[in-house]
Motif scaffolding. Structure first.
Motif: not given
Length: 592
Positions: A26-27, A373-374, A376-381
């Protein structure tokens, strides 16, 4: 050298910690805003969102304006765009338009915008030559799901600039449904919608015995206001000063050598609902009708209502184009960008003081992106909270049937054509995505699909990419038949889309071929929640998604459809991931 979209346009081809993420690394995002408390903002319900009641017909107007919106008390005010009716103080999104089936009205929209709050993210390779969208943004209002004429469709080329106006005619000759309206300007849809140019549109049924369903809006059968609540869910990203962030893509450089503003998808780290960050809604002990809109740029949601660690049961009563035949019992809802769901949740069995959290577990990109996140994810739980009050609310039983006349099944109707419609991704030699395409053609391609008015077609959406794509067709409401796996690599080789040496997709070459020789296993019928009228369908990676599409009110041999009018002219179909739509996953089709 790759021919850019801007070069095609010039040639006259067409008149938080949130991150920009691709399946690759990811950027880097903008600096995160200071943490804010969850569930302390109160959700703006229908009345607070603003209502533009056009059930009596006539004419009205909206102005698109620059505004300053407070998403959270602990943040600075955010420069935004909004649709504002005369006398209102709307600062984000637009009023919920309430219309009546069969009652037409005219909507004049004024472009009163100055500089764009996301002007820094305009990508010069995506917009027509001579545009100055950072300082004078082009706009085009599309009624998403509307059975409208070409002139009132609000397509990507029907733009108007600051100081100009455009009048749309909405005949509302279609099933009662939860539609929505949003900007659709070519190359900057993702930025205009992100900044606030979107709003709900609730089309009510004809009241009384002559109605075709029971969505009368009078509370006779389904929860009425204040127990009917729109939930416009969007992920957003903010700088420390409260302004919107939309970081550039360091993986893809522009002609000037700098990171391009465009990236394959945008994912924010803040959940907003109806323009508030992680809000709370106090609910009475009874049923609520939630009109759920996925208004995000690229994020899918896998939603559950969680109380005490357990997911509550709710009922889906409608999809994009109107009510289902009967309520569908669920404990989770997957919804892609552009899709809507009409659901009923009963809080009657919960004690006062109970807290229910609307939680999301969808990975990004969907369905196989990283969840941590580690990695490269962008979770929004967490999305929002509901707090149960002591008073009793709406307790009328949910009816076993939702329509006086069942939905016309298109499954066994004769079709005029079966079309292979492919979804492809274009990457460079380093594997970095540079665009996504339909039928391997750019939007300026002269290869325009021609369909006959009042005919029924079967479209086979063949997804050769690694991501899910919510595919939206303008003008019509269709039905989802099934999905089936196929050998994507072998299929791509057969199309001629790829260069035989590099194996990379080359835009403009090759052609779609029937998918049948490449199918794997058996087709799976659409789930119950999709067995109604749809205008947006999720095409999963490595699968063919089959839909039956009526191109006019008489396409089913006299059987009633969700659309009530036939028109001729040009429309578009596209992916509703807005970054994909802007570059270049959109094609024109013409009804003759």
């Amino acid at each position: 050298m790759r021919i850019t979209r801007r070069q095609l346009l010039q040639a006259g081809a067409v008149a938080g910690a949130g991150l920009l993420v691709s399946p690759r690394p990811p950027a880097i995002g903008a600096p995160p805003a200071a943490p804010v408390t969850l569930f302390t903002e109160q959700l703006p319900a229908l009345a607070e969102l603003g209502v533009l009641d056009m059930q009596g017909g006539g004419s009205t107007s909206l102005s698109m304006i620059n505004a300053s919106h407070l998403f959270h008390q602990q943040m600075g005010r955010t420069p935004t765009l909004a649709y504002q009716q005369a006398g209102s103080s709307q600062t984000y999104l637009g009023p919920v338009i309430i219309a009546r089936k069969g009652t037409p009205f005219d909507l004049t929209v004024h472009n009163g915008i100055g500089s764009h709050p996301l002007g820094f993210a305009v990508d010069s390779e995506l917009v027509p030559a001579g545009s100055d969208d950072a300082n004078a943004p082009r706009t085009s209002l599309h009624l998403h799901g509307g059975n409208t004429s070409p002139g009132s469709d609000g397509g990507p080329l029907q733009v108007f600039r600051p100081g100009a106006s455009y009048t749309y005619h909405y005949s509302n000759n279609q099933d009662a449904a939860g539609l929505w309206y949003h900007d659709h300007a070519l190359g900057i849809t993702r930025l205009n919608v992100y900044a606030g140019l979107a709003g709900g549109y609730l089309l009510r049924d004809t009241p009384g015995p002559g109605g075709t369903g029971i969505d009368t809006g009078d509370g006779t059968h389904l929860p009425p206001p204040p127990y009917e609540v729109p939930l416009i869910i969007q992920d957003r990203m903010f700088n420390p000063d409260g302004s919107f962030a939309y970081p550039p893509n360091p993986d893809l450089l522009g002609a000037d050598g700098n990171p391009r503003p465009w990236a394959p998808e945008f994912f924010g780290d803040v959940a907003t609902v109806n323009g508030k960050c992680w809000p709370n809604l106090e609910v009475a002990r009874g049923k609520y009708r939630f009109r759920v809109f996925n208004g995000s740029n690229a994020r899918f949601y896998d939603l559950k209502f969680v109380a005490g660690g357990s997911a509550l049961v709710f009922h889906q009563i409608g999809s994009d184009g109107g009510l289902l035949n009967a309520p569908v019992r669920l404990n989770r809802l997957v919804i892609g960008p552009g899709e809507r769901a009409d659901i009923v949740l009963d809080f009657a069995g919960l004690p006062a003081g109970s807290r229910i959290v609307l939680r999301n577990s969808a990975p990004v990109p969907y369905p196989d992106g990283p969840v941590s996140v580690r990695r490269g994810g962008v979770p929004l739980p967490d999305i929002m909270q509901f707090t149960v009050a002591s008073e009793t609310g709406y307790t009328v039983p949910l009816p076993a049937g939702l329509r006086t006349q069942s939905i016309t099944s298109l499954r066994d109707k004769p079709t005029a054509a079966t079309r292979s419609m492919t979804l492809v991704e274009v990457v460079d030699a380093s594997g970095i995505p540079v665009m996504a395409l339909l039928n391997n053609r750019m939007f300026g391609s002269p290869d325009i699909t021609e369909v006959k008015s009042d005919t029924l077609e079967q479209w086979e959406l063949i997804n050769t990419t690694v991501d899910a794509h919510p595919i939206h067709l303008h003008f019509t409401q269709f039905q989802v038949l099934n999905r089936q796996r196929f050998d994507a690599g072998a299929y791509l080789a057969a199309t001629g889309y790829t260069d035989p040496v590099s194996g990379l997709v080359v835009p403009g070459q090759g052609s779609a071929v029937p998918v049948d020789p490449f199918l794997i296993g058996r087709a799976k019928n659409a789930p119950a929640g999709e067995q109604g009228w749809k205008d947006t369908v999720v095409a999963l990676p490595g699968e063919v998604t089959r839909i039956r599409v009526p191109f006019g009110a008489a396409a089913a041999g006299g059987a009633p459809l969700a659309i009530g009018e036939s028109f001729k002219g040009e429309y578009v179909w596209h992916c509703h991931v807005l970054e994909h739509e802007d570059n270049d996953m959109m094609q024109r089709y013409v009804i003759e």
